[in-house]
Write an enzyme that holds these catalytic residues in place. Structure first.
Site, mmCIF file in Angstrom:
data_model
loop_
_atom_site.group_PDB
_atom_site.id
_atom_site.type_symbol
_atom_site.label_atom_id
_atom_site.label_comp_id
_atom_site.label_asym_id
_atom_site.label_seq_id
_atom_site.Cartn_x
_atom_site.Cartn_y
_atom_site.Cartn_z
ATOM 1 N N GLU A 97 0.831 -1.208 0.000
ATOM 2 C CA GLU A 97 0.000 0.000 0.000
ATOM 3 C C GLU A 97 0.864 1.257 0.000
ATOM 4 O OE1 GLU A 97 -3.682 2.070 2.492
ATOM 5 O OE2 GLU A 97 -2.719 0.238 3.244
ATOM 6 N N GLN A 98 1.926 1.269 0.801
ATOM 7 C CA GLN A 98 2.798 2.441 0.835
ATOM 8 C C GLN A 98 3.466 2.654 -0.520
ATOM 9 O OE1 GLN A 98 2.936 4.578 3.301
ATOM 10 N NE2 GLN A 98 4.461 5.901 2.334
ATOM 11 N N ALA B 249 6.456 9.363 2.498
ATOM 12 C CA ALA B 249 7.704 8.643 2.740
ATOM 13 C C ALA B 249 7.846 7.488 1.755
ATOM 14 C CB ALA B 249 7.733 8.100 4.166
ATOM 15 N N SER C 90 8.246 4.667 6.054
ATOM 16 C CA SER C 90 7.016 5.286 6.538
ATOM 17 C C SER C 90 6.622 4.746 7.902
ATOM 18 C CB SER C 90 5.869 5.035 5.555
ATOM 19 O OG SER C 90 4.632 5.460 6.100
ATOM 20 N N ASP D 116 -3.155 9.368 10.699
ATOM 21 C CA ASP D 116 -3.498 10.669 10.136
ATOM 22 C C ASP D 116 -4.949 10.956 10.495
ATOM 23 O OD1 ASP D 116 -1.001 10.797 9.008
ATOM 24 O OD2 ASP D 116 -1.661 10.270 6.985
ATOM 25 N N GLU E 199 3.370 18.382 9.089
ATOM 26 C CA GLU E 199 2.118 17.639 8.915
ATOM 27 C C GLU E 199 1.278 17.783 10.181
ATOM 28 O OE1 GLU E 199 2.688 13.619 7.669
ATOM 29 O OE2 GLU E 199 3.577 14.188 5.742
ATOM 30 N N TRP F 122 -1.581 16.916 10.817
ATOM 31 C CA TRP F 122 -2.550 15.827 10.936
ATOM 32 C C TRP F 122 -1.936 14.497 11.364
ATOM 33 C CZ3 TRP F 122 -1.010 18.286 6.419
ATOM 34 C CH2 TRP F 122 -0.129 17.566 5.619
ATOM 35 N N HIS F 123 -0.617 14.396 11.389
ATOM 36 C CA HIS F 123 0.056 13.103 11.577
ATOM 37 C C HIS F 123 0.517 12.948 13.023
ATOM 38 C CE1 HIS F 123 2.625 9.675 10.077
ATOM 39 N NE2 HIS F 123 3.209 9.939 11.240
#
Length: 281
Positions: free
Chosen positions: A97-98, A119, A124, A133, A183, A185-186
């Protein structure tokens, strides 16, 4: 029971197979497991087998995190009465997925944007199951850069998160250290009291990992919770081909690798017999 005492009781007693055993054997694999593993360009993910993943909640069954992170995230959201005003956007990501997200962002957003906000695979934090997130709940939510403003309910979460083991991972003034743009949100689960120390000292996670290395079992970092409870934190180097044994007191503890060259030990010292019984029961 206070939030922090509840954290110790739930997290330590659930995450450690034998939290009162005073002899622990550490091997190479110990470095790559735990809540304090640092994952970035310099220290890519070494342990691809992430266990203990569960859904954030029934409304988002496909968004996963490690169970302790889910539990503490929900406690933080309950604390601020978020009432669904904050929603999860992205949690655990597999290598596949990453890789797909990175390639899609290169195609859709270009190289400059992607290097700032996405990333590389195996670099990541989302692959650890400890990162999340979050977004302000609204009709249109951007997957890569969700809106999580510095006011209202989102700011309340940001201020509350360290009490429940979470840090804002990529702060604006730390971009040269983290290698990732700001970021808002992270959030990353590192566990208490590490989250409080990192936030109070305004450190990036990278800085904290280096900071702790100066403390050994003979010269521990002491974090005081209130006027009674003391939490001891120290670093133990572990060589690549080395197996070592450490002795720990018969009190709640947590051990985590740093994904580089050693492990970090956290010991909760009992304040009194009454508090000790809360941990044992």
């Amino acid at each position: 029971m206070s939030d922090n005492k509840q954290y110790v009781k739930q997290h330590i007693l659930c995450s450690a197979s034998n939290p009162y055993n005073n002899e622990v054997i550490l091997e190479k694999e110990s470095i790559y497991n735990g809540n304090l593993v640092l994952v970035n360009k310099q220290y890519p993910l070494k342990n691809p087998k992430i266990e203990g993943l569960i859904s954030i909640n029934k409304a988002f069954p496909d968004i996963l995190m490690k169970s302790i992170a889910v539990y503490m995230l929900q406690r933080a959201l309950d604390k601020i009465n978020s009432d669904h005003n904050i929603v999860p956007v992205s949690g655990f990501r597999s290598l596949e997925e990453q890789t797909m997200i990175y390639r899609d962002s290169l195609r859709d957003n270009g190289e400059e944007f992607t290097k700032k906000f996405v990333a590389l695979p195996n670099e990541s934090e989302h692959q650890t199951g400890l990162a999340i997130d979050l977004a302000l709940n609204k009709e249109d939510i951007d997957f890569i850069c969700p809106d999580f403003p510095y006011d209202g309910i989102c700011q309340k979460f940001r201020e509350t998160a360290p009490d429940f083991g979470f840090i804002l991972r990529y702060a604006k003034e730390k971009e040269q250290i983290t290698g990732i743009s700001h970021e808002p949100w992270h959030f990353r689960y590192v566990g208490y009291p590490h989250s409080k120390i990192i936030t109070q000292k305004k450190m990036a996670f990278e800085e904290y990992i280096e900071f702790i290395k100066q403390f050994s079992s003979k010269n521990m970092y002491i974090y005081k919770q209130g006027t009674q409870t003391e939490i001891e934190i120290y670093y133990v180097p572990v060589g690549i081909n080395e197996t070592i044994t450490i002795d720990l007191p018969e009190e709640p503890y947590e051990i985590s690798g740093n994904n580089g060259d050693g492990i970090i030990v956290t010991v909760w010292r009992r304040a009194n017999e009454k508090e000790w019984e809360l941990f044992r029961n």
